[in-house]
Enzyme design. Structure first.
Site, PDB file in Angstrom:
ATOM      1  CB  SER A 101      -0.846  -0.005   1.282  1.00  0.00           C
ATOM      2  OG  SER A 101      -1.548   1.210   1.438  1.00  0.00           O
ATOM      3  CE1 TYR A 138      -4.368  -2.122   5.208  1.00  0.00           C
ATOM      4  CE2 TYR A 138      -3.273  -0.027   4.779  1.00  0.00           C
ATOM      5  CZ  TYR A 138      -3.928  -1.155   4.318  1.00  0.00           C
ATOM      6  OH  TYR A 138      -4.129  -1.322   2.964  1.00  0.00           O
TER       7      TYR A 138
HETATM    8  P1  NAD Z   1     -11.438  -6.303   0.069  1.00  0.00           P
HETATM    9  O1  NAD Z   1     -12.008  -6.220   1.445  1.00  0.00           O
HETATM   10  O2  NAD Z   1     -12.332  -6.003  -1.092  1.00  0.00           O
HETATM   11  O3  NAD Z   1     -10.774  -7.749  -0.156  1.00  0.00           O
HETATM   12  C1  NAD Z   1     -10.016  -8.379   0.830  1.00  0.00           C
HETATM   13  C2  NAD Z   1      -9.926  -9.856   0.528  1.00  0.00           C
HETATM   14  O4  NAD Z   1      -9.173 -10.495   1.576  1.00  0.00           O
HETATM   15  C3  NAD Z   1     -11.311 -10.546   0.496  1.00  0.00           C
HETATM   16  O5  NAD Z   1     -11.317 -11.521  -0.511  1.00  0.00           O
HETATM   17  C4  NAD Z   1     -11.376 -11.216   1.869  1.00  0.00           C
HETATM   18  O6  NAD Z   1     -12.241 -12.356   1.924  1.00  0.00           O
HETATM   19  C5  NAD Z   1      -9.926 -11.624   2.046  1.00  0.00           C
HETATM   20  N1  NAD Z   1      -9.571 -11.932   3.428  1.00  0.00           N
HETATM   21  C6  NAD Z   1      -9.665 -11.156   4.529  1.00  0.00           C
HETATM   22  N2  NAD Z   1      -9.282 -11.854   5.617  1.00  0.00           N
HETATM   23  C7  NAD Z   1      -8.927 -13.096   5.181  1.00  0.00           C
HETATM   24  C8  NAD Z   1      -8.438 -14.268   5.817  1.00  0.00           C
HETATM   25  N3  NAD Z   1      -8.231 -14.330   7.140  1.00  0.00           N
HETATM   26  N4  NAD Z   1      -8.201 -15.352   5.063  1.00  0.00           N
HETATM   27  C9  NAD Z   1      -8.426 -15.333   3.712  1.00  0.00           C
HETATM   28  N5  NAD Z   1      -8.866 -14.247   3.060  1.00  0.00           N
HETATM   29  C10 NAD Z   1      -9.111 -13.146   3.794  1.00  0.00           C
HETATM   30  O7  NAD Z   1     -10.176  -5.324   0.090  1.00  0.00           O
HETATM   31  P2  NAD Z   1      -9.325  -4.657  -1.089  1.00  0.00           P
HETATM   32  O8  NAD Z   1      -9.550  -3.201  -0.953  1.00  0.00           O
HETATM   33  O9  NAD Z   1      -9.530  -5.331  -2.378  1.00  0.00           O
HETATM   34  O10 NAD Z   1      -7.837  -4.942  -0.542  1.00  0.00           O
HETATM   35  C11 NAD Z   1      -6.989  -5.942  -1.068  1.00  0.00           C
HETATM   36  C12 NAD Z   1      -5.559  -5.640  -0.655  1.00  0.00           C
HETATM   37  O11 NAD Z   1      -5.157  -4.372  -1.193  1.00  0.00           O
HETATM   38  C13 NAD Z   1      -5.361  -5.523   0.857  1.00  0.00           C
HETATM   39  O12 NAD Z   1      -4.116  -6.095   1.225  1.00  0.00           O
HETATM   40  C14 NAD Z   1      -5.365  -4.020   1.087  1.00  0.00           C
HETATM   41  O13 NAD Z   1      -4.665  -3.680   2.252  1.00  0.00           O
HETATM   42  C15 NAD Z   1      -4.665  -3.550  -0.167  1.00  0.00           C
HETATM   43  N6  NAD Z   1      -4.904  -2.142  -0.502  1.00  0.00           N
HETATM   44  C16 NAD Z   1      -6.172  -1.673  -0.723  1.00  0.00           C
HETATM   45  C17 NAD Z   1      -6.357  -0.345  -1.056  1.00  0.00           C
HETATM   46  C18 NAD Z   1      -7.721   0.250  -1.330  1.00  0.00           C
HETATM   47  O14 NAD Z   1      -7.826   1.473  -1.473  1.00  0.00           O
HETATM   48  N7  NAD Z   1      -8.768  -0.545  -1.466  1.00  0.00           N
HETATM   49  C19 NAD Z   1      -5.247   0.513  -1.139  1.00  0.00           C
HETATM   50  C20 NAD Z   1      -3.969   0.001  -0.900  1.00  0.00           C
HETATM   51  C21 NAD Z   1      -3.823  -1.332  -0.582  1.00  0.00           C
END
Ligand code: NAD
Length: 265
Positions: free
Chosen positions: A147, A160
């Site tokens: 991130s 985080y």
């Molecule tokens: P999201 O909530 O849409 O997806 C998260 C995924 O992780 C889901 O499939 C969920 O079921 C899975 N998950 C959570 N806990 C779990 C566990 N214990 N075991 C197995 N699966 C598990 O979130 P997102 O926004 O798509 O984020 C995905 C990644 O990108 C994350 O690592 C997040 O930190 C990172 N990220 C997101 C953003 C943003 O703006 N959305 C920005 C930077 C980084």
């Protein structure tokens, strides 16, 4: 015209791919003919429908394994399942993540443990399980979805930020350690991406603050992002496909920022 990254027939595991970024990246890989193993939580019927939809749309073989990424044994099973199903593992995308926003002084211990487990420890366990397989093949690609918060901090997100800084450091150390093996290890560091999670926050904040949703996006959510525009899934997919393809062979240990200028400030 779609770019051909010459990935057809390769095999990928994408953790946390039942939603958001992970699902988009899994689909982008499948569109290149990569057979993928999805992972993550959710309604079983929706997961199965999504799995079938990606398979139908792409003609790649798409499987699902429900490993809880806080459980080392289940993570090892997930990697083993990919090899059992497809006979190899070329690409590992460590993407699963969760968030809880609160001041450090009141932050619940169990939430700290959970964030560190899902974001940082799962990356270690999955990487550990994948390395012997990739070494045996003489090639591998590990891409960790960190991130902008893996490079700079924000208030009320200390666990985080700590976990994502950890992912960036772990990535660099693995890259150095594996540099002569044909395995590359990199991070993608997204700014804000409009996943279902963020969309819900926009609606909530607009109600709480009594301001229109576009102002919430510009002034609240994207306060730190100079281009005031959400990162799109395709922008991340383009970076991922570069890193996992042969032209990405010299890129290792990198933190590739896709963040609208956030970390340039
Ligand atoms: P999201 O909530 O849409 O997806 C998260 C995924 O992780 C889901 O499939 C969920 O079921 C899975 N998950 C959570 N806990 C779990 C566990 N214990 N075991 C197995 N699966 C598990 O979130 P997102 O926004 O798509 O984020 C995905 C990644 O990108 C994350 O690592 C997040 O930190 C990172 N990220 C997101 C953003 C943003 O703006 N959305 C920005 C930077 C980084």
């Amino acid at each position: 015209m779609a770019v051909d990254y010459h990935l057809e027939g390769q095999v990928a595991v994408i953790t946390g791919s039942t939603s958001g970024i992970g699902q988009a990246l899994a689909t982008a890989l499948a569109e290149q003919g990569v057979n993928v193993v999805l992972n993550g939580f959710g309604d079983p019927a929706k997961i199965e429908a999504d799995r079938m939809a990606i398979q139908k749309k792409t003609n790649a073989a798409v499987r699902y394994h429900g490993a809880d990424m806080t459980k080392p044994k289940e993570i090892a099973d997930l990697i083993g399942y990919a090899v059992k199903e497809f006979g190899r593992l070329d690409i590992l995308v460590n993407n699963a993540g969760i968030q809880h926003v609160e001041a450090v002084e009141t932050y619940p211990e169990e939430k700290w443990d959970a964030l560190l487990a899902v974001i940082l420890s799962s990356t270690f366990h999955a990487t550990k399980a994948a390395i012997p397989i990739m070494k045996g093949q003489g090639r591998g690609r590990i891409v960790n979805i960190a991130s902008a918060h893996g490079l700079v901090a924000s208030a009320f997100k200390a666990p985080y930020v700590a976990a994502k800084f950890g992912v960036v450091g772990f990535t660099k150390a693995c890259a150095v350690e594996l540099a002569r093996t044909g395995i590359t290890v990199n991070c993608i560091c997204p700014g804000y991406v409009k996943t279902p999670l963020i969309e819900a926050q926009v609606v909530d904040q607009a109600k709480t603050r009594g301001i229109p949703e576009d102002r919430v996006i510009e002034d609240v959510i994207l306060a730190a992002q100079p281009n005031k525009t959400f990162v799109q899934y395709g922008h991340l997919a383009g970076q991922l496909l570069y890193l996992v393809s042969d032209v990405g062979a010299s890129a290792t240990g990198g933190s590739f920022v896709i963040d609208g200028g956030w970390t340039a400030q």
